[in-house]
Write a protein that holds these residues in place. Structure first.
Motif, PDB file in Angstrom:
ATOM      1  N   ALA A  41      -3.654  43.638  12.153  1.00  0.00           N
ATOM      2  CA  ALA A  41      -3.367  42.475  11.245  1.00  0.00           C
ATOM      3  C   ALA A  41      -1.901  42.953  10.740  1.00  0.00           C
ATOM      4  CB  ALA A  41      -4.205  42.986  10.007  1.00  0.00           C
ATOM      5  N   GLN A  42      -1.056  43.963  10.890  1.00  0.00           N
ATOM      6  CA  GLN A  42       0.215  44.180  10.820  1.00  0.00           C
ATOM      7  C   GLN A  42       1.206  43.775  11.749  1.00  0.00           C
ATOM      8  OE1 GLN A  42       0.710  48.124   8.719  1.00  0.00           O
ATOM      9  NE2 GLN A  42      -1.244  48.379   8.792  1.00  0.00           N
ATOM     10  N   HIS A  43       0.766  44.039  13.092  1.00  0.00           N
ATOM     11  CA  HIS A  43       1.293  43.809  14.255  1.00  0.00           C
ATOM     12  C   HIS A  43       0.581  42.990  15.292  1.00  0.00           C
ATOM     13  CE1 HIS A  43       3.718  47.131  12.530  1.00  0.00           C
ATOM     14  NE2 HIS A  43       2.874  47.830  12.672  1.00  0.00           N
ATOM     15  N   GLN A  44       0.987  41.631  15.268  1.00  0.00           N
ATOM     16  CA  GLN A  44       0.220  40.629  15.915  1.00  0.00           C
ATOM     17  C   GLN A  44       0.383  40.807  17.415  1.00  0.00           C
ATOM     18  OE1 GLN A  44       1.197  36.580  14.527  1.00  0.00           O
ATOM     19  NE2 GLN A  44       0.627  36.833  12.647  1.00  0.00           N
ATOM     20  N   TRP A  45       1.496  41.331  17.771  1.00  0.00           N
ATOM     21  CA  TRP A  45       1.684  41.665  19.293  1.00  0.00           C
ATOM     22  C   TRP A  45       1.038  42.703  19.947  1.00  0.00           C
ATOM     23  CZ3 TRP A  45       3.562  46.479  19.523  1.00  0.00           C
ATOM     24  CH2 TRP A  45       4.026  47.103  18.450  1.00  0.00           C
ATOM     25  N   LEU A  46       0.291  43.461  19.232  1.00  0.00           N
ATOM     26  CA  LEU A  46      -0.140  44.583  19.462  1.00  0.00           C
ATOM     27  C   LEU A  46      -1.532  44.619  20.117  1.00  0.00           C
ATOM     28  CD1 LEU A  46       0.252  47.963  19.222  1.00  0.00           C
ATOM     29  CD2 LEU A  46      -1.253  47.736  17.192  1.00  0.00           C
ATOM     30  N   GLU A  47      -1.473  45.286  21.404  1.00  0.00           N
ATOM     31  CA  GLU A  47      -2.885  45.324  21.994  1.00  0.00           C
ATOM     32  C   GLU A  47      -3.181  46.627  22.267  1.00  0.00           C
ATOM     33  OE1 GLU A  47      -2.884  42.791  25.644  1.00  0.00           O
ATOM     34  OE2 GLU A  47      -0.844  43.339  26.201  1.00  0.00           O
ATOM     35  N   HIS A  48      -4.544  46.892  22.626  1.00  0.00           N
ATOM     36  CA  HIS A  48      -5.204  48.509  23.103  1.00  0.00           C
ATOM     37  C   HIS A  48      -5.690  48.207  24.327  1.00  0.00           C
ATOM     38  CE1 HIS A  48      -7.663  51.626  22.501  1.00  0.00           C
ATOM     39  NE2 HIS A  48      -6.753  52.320  21.955  1.00  0.00           N
ATOM     40  N   SER A  49      -5.703  49.414  24.971  1.00  0.00           N
ATOM     41  CA  SER A  49      -6.650  49.619  26.173  1.00  0.00           C
ATOM     42  C   SER A  49      -7.637  50.559  25.830  1.00  0.00           C
ATOM     43  CB  SER A  49      -5.503  49.921  27.430  1.00  0.00           C
ATOM     44  OG  SER A  49      -6.465  50.430  28.567  1.00  0.00           O
ATOM     45  N   ALA A  50      -8.862  50.261  25.901  1.00  0.00           N
ATOM     46  CA  ALA A  50     -10.017  51.215  25.713  1.00  0.00           C
ATOM     47  C   ALA A  50      -9.971  52.395  26.911  1.00  0.00           C
ATOM     48  CB  ALA A  50     -11.326  50.666  25.425  1.00  0.00           C
ATOM     49  N   SER A  51      -9.871  51.792  27.923  1.00  0.00           N
ATOM     50  CA  SER A  51      -9.780  52.783  29.261  1.00  0.00           C
ATOM     51  C   SER A  51      -8.360  53.942  29.080  1.00  0.00           C
ATOM     52  CB  SER A  51      -9.723  52.116  30.582  1.00  0.00           C
ATOM     53  OG  SER A  51      -8.376  51.389  30.466  1.00  0.00           O
ATOM     54  N   GLN A  52      -7.330  53.466  28.687  1.00  0.00           N
ATOM     55  CA  GLN A  52      -6.308  54.349  28.799  1.00  0.00           C
ATOM     56  C   GLN A  52      -6.055  54.924  27.337  1.00  0.00           C
ATOM     57  OE1 GLN A  52      -5.357  54.747  31.936  1.00  0.00           O
ATOM     58  NE2 GLN A  52      -3.278  54.829  31.495  1.00  0.00           N
ATOM     59  N   ASP A  53      -6.712  54.602  26.248  1.00  0.00           N
ATOM     60  CA  ASP A  53      -6.644  54.812  25.027  1.00  0.00           C
ATOM     61  C   ASP A  53      -5.048  54.741  24.611  1.00  0.00           C
ATOM     62  OD1 ASP A  53      -7.092  55.503  22.301  1.00  0.00           O
ATOM     63  OD2 ASP A  53      -7.203  57.695  22.704  1.00  0.00           O
ATOM     64  N   SER A  54      -4.336  53.668  24.857  1.00  0.00           N
ATOM     65  CA  SER A  54      -2.912  53.430  24.617  1.00  0.00           C
ATOM     66  C   SER A  54      -2.769  52.087  24.069  1.00  0.00           C
ATOM     67  CB  SER A  54      -2.264  53.551  26.043  1.00  0.00           C
ATOM     68  OG  SER A  54      -2.358  54.846  26.380  1.00  0.00           O
ATOM     69  N   ALA A  55      -1.586  51.794  23.431  1.00  0.00           N
ATOM     70  CA  ALA A  55      -1.152  50.703  22.774  1.00  0.00           C
ATOM     71  C   ALA A  55      -0.104  49.984  23.954  1.00  0.00           C
ATOM     72  CB  ALA A  55      -0.674  50.981  21.233  1.00  0.00           C
ATOM     73  N   TYR A  56       0.132  48.587  23.671  1.00  0.00           N
ATOM     74  CA  TYR A  56       1.101  48.117  24.580  1.00  0.00           C
ATOM     75  C   TYR A  56       1.374  46.676  23.761  1.00  0.00           C
ATOM     76  CZ  TYR A  56      -1.180  50.311  28.221  1.00  0.00           C
ATOM     77  OH  TYR A  56      -1.617  51.350  29.437  1.00  0.00           O
TER      78      TYR A  56
END
Length: 380
Positions: A62-77
């Motif tokens: 909600a704070q960062h609309q550009w944020l996406e998350h990979s469940a397989s890597q447990d990383s943000a992009y």
């Protein structure tokens, strides 16, 4: 960067249909159209960072609309930097295949997500993403307007064609002629069809607009009229054939006569039981080039076969006049058809019987005989 505009973000002219192949895990966005991948897991993986275990927090979306998350890597992009960065921009942790996973510093004021948002490349990519969405919205709006105008035009054309067809149907049911001798704009009597259309146009702006259009399809020519009448007749004929097939059994009534051009034609009528009553429905006219038994029989059978009527087992009656070529027991059409349809019994047409009575009756009145003889000579 140097120059007077060094502190201004660069606007990117990016083709919205181009999606380059990007490195990274398979469970994040693979195209611009997909948008950021933001899974809402019940429990995100926890890893030891600093003095305790930490995990990604879904409230960060909600704070960062550009944020996406990979469940397989447990990383943000960063969705925008991955898809909308300028060519040759240096890779960061938010665009690398491994991604960003330092959850301890993710929400620092001068680090993590906020530090990334202040970078020049991210600001440019966010502007490009905004422009991309604006283009998509504008394109969709234009398509919507065009589609709405097209749909309105289709509805208007359908309403106009329906009016043309209904006028033709009305004149046909009233058994009045459609066309006049002179149908030009200067003519005071253009015939029934155009006359009724012009009357309707006085009360309908749509019909008036269509009739007065220059170089447009008005669908009022004699060719179009005949085509529409043919379509209407096909619809009526299909309904009749459907009723006959539902009942299975039927009879035929056939007679030949000369038209205005003095060409012999067969009129074929079906007699059948449907919906609690006996119906007699006209099926078709067929030009008779050969008036012998074989020629007439072939015409009748071809007509029945054309409309899918099974005559061999379902034809149970046939009615003609008393001419030998039609009613002859051995060399007539009735006998020829009976050879193919064993249940098709012949019945002499009662209307023709009455006609013979009237002919013989008029012969006993000299004045009548003279009058009808004169009419025959004029016709011949």
């Amino acid at each position: 960067m140097s120059g007077g505009d060094s502190d201004k973000p660069q606007m990117l002219d990016i083709n919205i249909s181009t999606d380059p192949i990007l490195p990274g895990p398979h469970d994040i966005s693979q195209s611009r159209a997909a948008g950021p991948t933001q899974p809402h897991l019940k429990l995100f993986p926890r890893t030891m960072q600093g003095d305790r275990k930490r995990a990604f927090n879904k409230s960060w979306y909600a704070q960062h609309q550009w944020l996406e998350h990979s469940a397989s890597q447990d990383s943000a992009y960063c969705f925008t930097c991955r898809h909308f960065s300028l060519p040759g921009v240096q890779e960061t942790s938010f665009t690398s295949p491994l991604g960003y996973s330092n959850w301890k510093k993710a929400m620092y004021k001068d680090g993590g997500f906020r530090a990334h948002e202040k970078s020049e490349n991210h600001v440019n990519s966010m502007l490009a993403w905004s422009e991309h969405k604006r283009r998509i919205l504008t394109y969709t709006s234009v398509l919507s307007v065009l589609d709405e105008k097209h749909q309105k035009l289709v509805e208007q054309n359908r309403a106009y064609i329906k009016t043309v067809a209904e006028v033709l149907l009305f004149t046909a049911l009233q058994n009045i002629s459609q066309r006049g001798h002179i149908e030009t704009d200067a003519s005071t009597n253009k015939g029934n069809f155009l006359g009724i259309m012009e009357l309707i146009a006085k009360h309908s702006p749509l019909i008036d607009k269509k009739l007065k259009a220059v170089g447009n399809a008005k669908y009022t020519s004699n060719i179009i009229q005949n085509e529409i009448l043919a379509c209407l007749s096909d619809m009526v004929r299909e309904s009749i054939i459907s009723e006959v097939k539902e009942n299975t059994f039927f009879s035929i009534i056939v007679d030949e006569t000369k038209d205005l051009k003095k060409k012999e034609q067969l009129s074929i009528v079906l007699r059948y039981y449907y919906n609690g009553a006996v119906h007699e429905s006209f099926l078709d006219f067929k030009q008779a080039t050969e008036l012998d038994k074989e020629g007439l029989t072939q015409k009748i059978i071809q007509c029945l076969e054309r409309y899918g009527l099974e005559y061999r087992s379902n034809l149970v009656g046939q009615g003609y006049d008393g001419a030998s070529v039609m009613s002859g027991r051995h060399s007539g059409v009735a006998a020829s058809i009976r050879a193919n349809a064993k249940h098709a019994f012949y019945v002499h047409c009662k209307a023709h019987c009455l006609n013979l009575v009237l002919v013989d009756s008029t012969k006993s009145v000299p004045e009548s005989e003279t009058f009808f003889s004169l009419l025959q000579k004029l016709y011949v």
